[in-house]
Design a protein around this motif. Structure first.
Motif, mmCIF file in Angstrom:
data_model
loop_
_atom_site.group_PDB
_atom_site.id
_atom_site.type_symbol
_atom_site.label_atom_id
_atom_site.label_comp_id
_atom_site.label_asym_id
_atom_site.label_seq_id
_atom_site.Cartn_x
_atom_site.Cartn_y
_atom_site.Cartn_z
ATOM 1 N N GLY A 100 0.800 -1.349 0.016
ATOM 2 C CA GLY A 100 -0.054 -0.041 -0.042
ATOM 3 C C GLY A 100 0.946 1.172 0.077
ATOM 4 O O GLY A 100 0.339 2.338 0.288
ATOM 5 N N LYS A 106 2.565 4.297 -1.810
ATOM 6 C CA LYS A 106 2.526 5.117 -2.976
ATOM 7 C C LYS A 106 3.764 5.168 -3.686
ATOM 8 O O LYS A 106 4.973 5.450 -2.819
ATOM 9 C CB LYS A 106 1.901 6.447 -2.774
ATOM 10 N N ALA A 149 6.065 13.155 -12.458
ATOM 11 C CA ALA A 149 4.989 12.311 -12.950
ATOM 12 C C ALA A 149 4.722 12.889 -14.132
ATOM 13 O O ALA A 149 3.631 13.842 -14.140
ATOM 14 C CB ALA A 149 3.911 12.698 -11.585
ATOM 15 N N HIS A 162 21.310 18.296 -13.933
ATOM 16 C CA HIS A 162 20.465 19.306 -13.582
ATOM 17 C C HIS A 162 20.960 20.339 -12.730
ATOM 18 O O HIS A 162 21.654 19.947 -11.857
ATOM 19 C CB HIS A 162 19.245 18.470 -13.002
ATOM 20 N N PRO A 163 20.696 21.461 -12.822
ATOM 21 C CA PRO A 163 21.044 22.862 -12.195
ATOM 22 C C PRO A 163 20.652 22.925 -10.899
ATOM 23 O O PRO A 163 21.110 23.305 -9.892
ATOM 24 C CB PRO A 163 20.574 24.089 -12.870
ATOM 25 N N ALA A 164 19.591 21.941 -10.544
ATOM 26 C CA ALA A 164 19.074 21.710 -9.092
ATOM 27 C C ALA A 164 19.945 20.872 -8.087
ATOM 28 O O ALA A 164 19.637 20.713 -7.060
ATOM 29 C CB ALA A 164 17.450 21.361 -9.115
ATOM 30 N N LYS A 190 17.166 13.356 -4.044
ATOM 31 C CA LYS A 190 16.420 14.474 -4.187
ATOM 32 C C LYS A 190 15.811 14.528 -5.772
ATOM 33 O O LYS A 190 14.967 15.007 -5.997
ATOM 34 C CB LYS A 190 17.771 15.666 -4.434
ATOM 35 N N ALA A 244 12.523 12.825 -5.035
ATOM 36 C CA ALA A 244 11.693 13.375 -4.049
ATOM 37 C C ALA A 244 11.214 14.765 -4.719
ATOM 38 O O ALA A 244 10.193 15.381 -4.590
ATOM 39 C CB ALA A 244 12.330 13.598 -2.902
ATOM 40 N N ALA A 245 12.097 15.362 -5.311
ATOM 41 C CA ALA A 245 11.826 16.789 -5.932
ATOM 42 C C ALA A 245 11.333 16.825 -7.391
ATOM 43 O O ALA A 245 10.986 17.992 -7.850
ATOM 44 C CB ALA A 245 13.077 17.762 -5.823
ATOM 45 N N GLY A 246 11.103 15.676 -7.844
ATOM 46 C CA GLY A 246 10.587 15.586 -9.311
ATOM 47 C C GLY A 246 11.533 16.208 -10.227
ATOM 48 O O GLY A 246 10.810 17.230 -11.100
ATOM 49 N N VAL A 247 12.787 15.972 -9.980
ATOM 50 C CA VAL A 247 13.686 16.516 -11.299
ATOM 51 C C VAL A 247 13.342 15.555 -12.541
ATOM 52 O O VAL A 247 13.288 14.458 -12.419
ATOM 53 C CB VAL A 247 15.248 16.302 -11.072
ATOM 54 N N PRO A 248 12.900 16.193 -13.578
ATOM 55 C CA PRO A 248 12.148 15.594 -14.997
ATOM 56 C C PRO A 248 13.353 14.770 -15.563
ATOM 57 O O PRO A 248 14.365 15.296 -15.868
ATOM 58 C CB PRO A 248 11.516 16.460 -15.849
ATOM 59 N N GLU A 282 16.623 25.845 -24.332
ATOM 60 C CA GLU A 282 16.934 25.661 -23.107
ATOM 61 C C GLU A 282 18.095 24.561 -23.457
ATOM 62 O O GLU A 282 19.018 24.366 -22.493
ATOM 63 C CB GLU A 282 15.968 25.092 -22.337
ATOM 64 N N ARG A 332 21.651 24.069 -21.108
ATOM 65 C CA ARG A 332 21.712 22.709 -20.217
ATOM 66 C C ARG A 332 22.922 22.292 -20.792
ATOM 67 O O ARG A 332 23.489 21.543 -19.982
ATOM 68 C CB ARG A 332 20.389 21.998 -20.211
ATOM 69 N N MET A 344 2.901 17.189 -9.568
ATOM 70 C CA MET A 344 3.094 17.307 -7.998
ATOM 71 C C MET A 344 3.167 18.624 -7.521
ATOM 72 O O MET A 344 3.295 19.653 -8.199
ATOM 73 C CB MET A 344 4.285 16.402 -7.391
ATOM 74 N N TYR A 380 4.605 21.998 -5.240
ATOM 75 C CA TYR A 380 5.622 22.671 -4.779
ATOM 76 C C TYR A 380 5.289 23.786 -3.975
ATOM 77 O O TYR A 380 4.542 24.636 -4.212
ATOM 78 C CB TYR A 380 6.661 23.079 -5.817
ATOM 79 N N SER A 439 6.861 18.968 -12.983
ATOM 80 C CA SER A 439 8.332 18.782 -12.785
ATOM 81 C C SER A 439 8.728 19.923 -12.036
ATOM 82 O O SER A 439 8.275 20.930 -11.896
ATOM 83 C CB SER A 439 8.915 18.147 -14.130
ATOM 84 N N LEU A 440 10.016 19.664 -11.468
ATOM 85 C CA LEU A 440 10.983 20.787 -10.948
ATOM 86 C C LEU A 440 11.028 21.797 -11.853
ATOM 87 O O LEU A 440 11.113 22.946 -11.414
ATOM 88 C CB LEU A 440 12.181 20.189 -10.114
ATOM 89 N N PRO A 482 9.311 20.526 -2.579
ATOM 90 C CA PRO A 482 8.290 19.510 -2.945
ATOM 91 C C PRO A 482 7.280 19.465 -1.823
ATOM 92 O O PRO A 482 7.897 19.172 -0.668
ATOM 93 C CB PRO A 482 9.127 18.235 -3.596
ATOM 94 N N PRO A 511 -2.938 5.558 -2.837
ATOM 95 C CA PRO A 511 -2.613 5.401 -4.309
ATOM 96 C C PRO A 511 -4.088 5.087 -4.984
ATOM 97 O O PRO A 511 -4.865 4.584 -4.346
ATOM 98 C CB PRO A 511 -1.736 4.205 -4.411
#
Lengths: 421, 121
Positions: A88, A90, A96, A125-127, A170, A173-177, A185, A189, B1, B3, B91-92, B114, B121
């Motif tokens: 269970g 997630k 995403a 990634h710059p982050a 990171k 969790a931070a959603g770096v794509p 861009e 990059r 998501m 932020y 996304s970030l 984030p 779910p």
């Protein structure tokens, strides 16, 4: 899957090592792209290589080894996802941008798209912290072990492992794509990516103590990263310039150390240089159009490296050409380090007095830099100014942190004319 | 998501945070209005609020069952939290694009954090 080979442990091991070298990044980027789970994908691919190592020596190497590894790793990921679903939890999806795509079970990864550019951009990634980016790129795209990456950057393995783990967490969790950015861009990059690769490369040539004076084998991994990137974005000028520059610098690797000592460019045995790589690097650099910004910086550095690499002997070096390239590089970057290098070239081309004039006024900007004093000392020695040479060698020795270089400077100091009584 | 974009700036710097009665305040407010409209129209804006300055802050702790309060912010730093947005982005990268449009990004710092999703779910 079919197995056509005669069971042979050494052959299987060799095949596996070869696939690890050539296909790790391709397999991992596909797995990440399809599962969006960086955290699971890397472990799963590692697990697939372990299983192959157990199975292939007795069962034989499959006809499509990369496909076998991909399918096995996909199944490991699916297993983890099922167990997460049962418990269970997630799933923290990596960026995403849609639901998870069931990985196709396939034998032929050649039919699947190449996601390595997206993976490289993700790592750079710059982050992410600058010190993590190159480590992550080597780990994920090339498959360099964490121990080797730690050796490259001269940090403890536990430090490097923590740094890589933190960066991966990171990203998730931070959603770096995991997605290649759109055109305008991408250029910015790619500059970041090139800086990251160059940083990893130079780390390999930063002298460290002990038997690991230089880590040229690992600098070679950075060159490989540049080669992969160039194949992925063949028309990007900065990438071509970077690859050319790295090939030219790396071509001198076998001549840089002798008997545990660094050998200066002028004293290197040029027969030990890799002349095929010098040809490729020179060819690449010559095809980079005059540009702006970081691309032009890399191009000018590449042209300078090409001048050195293509001189049959140190005395054949075209110093005036190099000096004028440094002039352009200095006006582009405003860097005091570039000016110092320009002073060396001008000192060779037009005499030591001209070189000395150029480094006047650098003392504030390069106050803690021992090279400024070392360069001034050499120029002063050649200009016959023994007093300035002596005080400059002493200043350089006082600031230099590297024992090998310190000994070299002390030798230079000891061979100066004795002071007047 | 989702932020959280936490807006940090130097409260004592009049160019970054002018007095609300001064003419310099209006363009900053207009910038926030424009940001709210644009992010709202794009469906990104979940919520957002400004905060009163740290001179109005009360910091509270419970230790051994006892409530301890202090006048002022939790940490003495140059830049303080002055407001926040919650943005819903893919996304970030998208969150970074929006954060760059927040007026105080040019004088202070936007910390992007984030927001974890603990829903079933």
């Amino acid at each position: 899957m079919t197995s056509k080979s005669v069971p042979s442990p050494t052959w299987a091991d060799r095949a596996l090592a070869e696939i690890h070298r050539t296909d790790w990044g391709r397999l991992l980027s596909l797995l990440v792209a399809r599962t969006r789970r960086l955290d699971l994908a890397e472990d799963a691919l590692g697990e697939a290589f372990v299983r192959a190592g157990e199975r292939w020596p007795t069962a034989g190497v499959p006809t499509n080894p990369a496909g076998w590894l991909y399918t096995t790793a996909s199944r490991v990921v699916i297993g983890h996802l099922r167990s997460e679903a049962i418990h269970g939890r997630k799933a923290p999806l990596l960026a995403a941008r849609g639901d998870w795509v069931q990985p196709p079970v396939t034998d032929d990864i050649g039919e699947l798209e190449d996601e390595r550019l997206a993976l490289i951009l993700l790592c750079c990634h710059p982050a992410l912290h600058l010190s993590s980016r190159s480590a992550l790129a080597l780990r994920l795209v090339i498959g360099t072990t964490t121990g080797d990456i730690a050796r490259l950057f001269v940090v403890p393995k536990s430090t490097m492992a923590a740094r890589i783990t933190r960066a991966k967490k990171k990203i998730v969790a931070a959603g770096v794509p995991l997605a290649a950015p759109i055109d305008h861009e991408l250029r910015t990059r790619l500059d970041d990516v090139c800086r990251t690769i160059y940083l990893a490369f130079t780390a390999g040539y930063a002298p460290a103590g002990g038997p690991d004076l230089l880590r040229t084998d690992l600098a070679g991994e950075a060159v490989e990263l540049a080669a992969i990137l160039r194949r992925l974005v063949a028309d990007a000028s900065q990438v071509r310039a970077l690859h050319g520059l790295l090939l030219l610098q790396h071509a001198r690797r076998d001549a840089r150390v002798r008997d545990g000592r660094l050998v200066t460019l002028a004293r290197q045995d040029r027969s030990r240089w890799h002349h095929d790589e010098i040809r490729s690097g020179t060819e690449l650099i010559s095809r980079v159009p005059v540009g702006t910004g970081y691309t032009e910086e890399l191009r000018l550095q590449g042209l300078i490296a090409a001048e050195h690499a293509n001189a049959p002997a140190a005395s054949d070096t075209r110093w005036s050409t190099i000096a004028s390239l440094y002039t352009r590089l200095e006006s582009l970057t405003g860097s005091p380090v570039v000016r110092l290098n320009r002073a060396v070239a001008v000192g060779e081309a037009q005499g030591p007095e001209m070189g000395l004039d150029l480094i006047d006024g650098l003392d504030d900007a390069l106050a803690r830099n021992h090279r400024l004093h070392a360069v001034r000392a050499d120029l002063a020695r050649r200009a016959g100014n023994v007093a300035l040479a002596r005080s400059s060698y002493q200043a350089a020795i006082g600031l230099c942190a590297n024992e090998t270089e310190k000994r070299y400077l002390a030798r230079r100091l000891s061979t100066l004319d004795p002071p007047d009584p | 998501m989702k932020y959280a974009c936490l807006i940090y700036s130097d409260e004592t710097d009049p160019s970054a945070n002018p007095d609300p009665a001064s003419p310099e305040f209006a363009p900053i407010m207009a910038g926030y209005m424009a940001f709210g409209e644009e992010a709202g129209a794009a469906g990104v804006l979940v919520t957002g609020e400004p905060l009163e300055p740290t001179s109005t802050a009360t910091s509270l702790q419970v230790r051994d069952g006892e409530v301890i309060t202090t006048d002022g912010p939790f940490a003495e730093t140059k830049e303080h939290l002055g407001g926040f947005y919650i943005l819903d982005c893919d996304s970030l990268d998208e969150a970074m694009k929006w954060a760059a449009k927040i007026p105080h990004a040019s004088s202070g710092t936007i910390e992007i954090r984030p927001v974890p999703d603990f829903s079933a779910p």
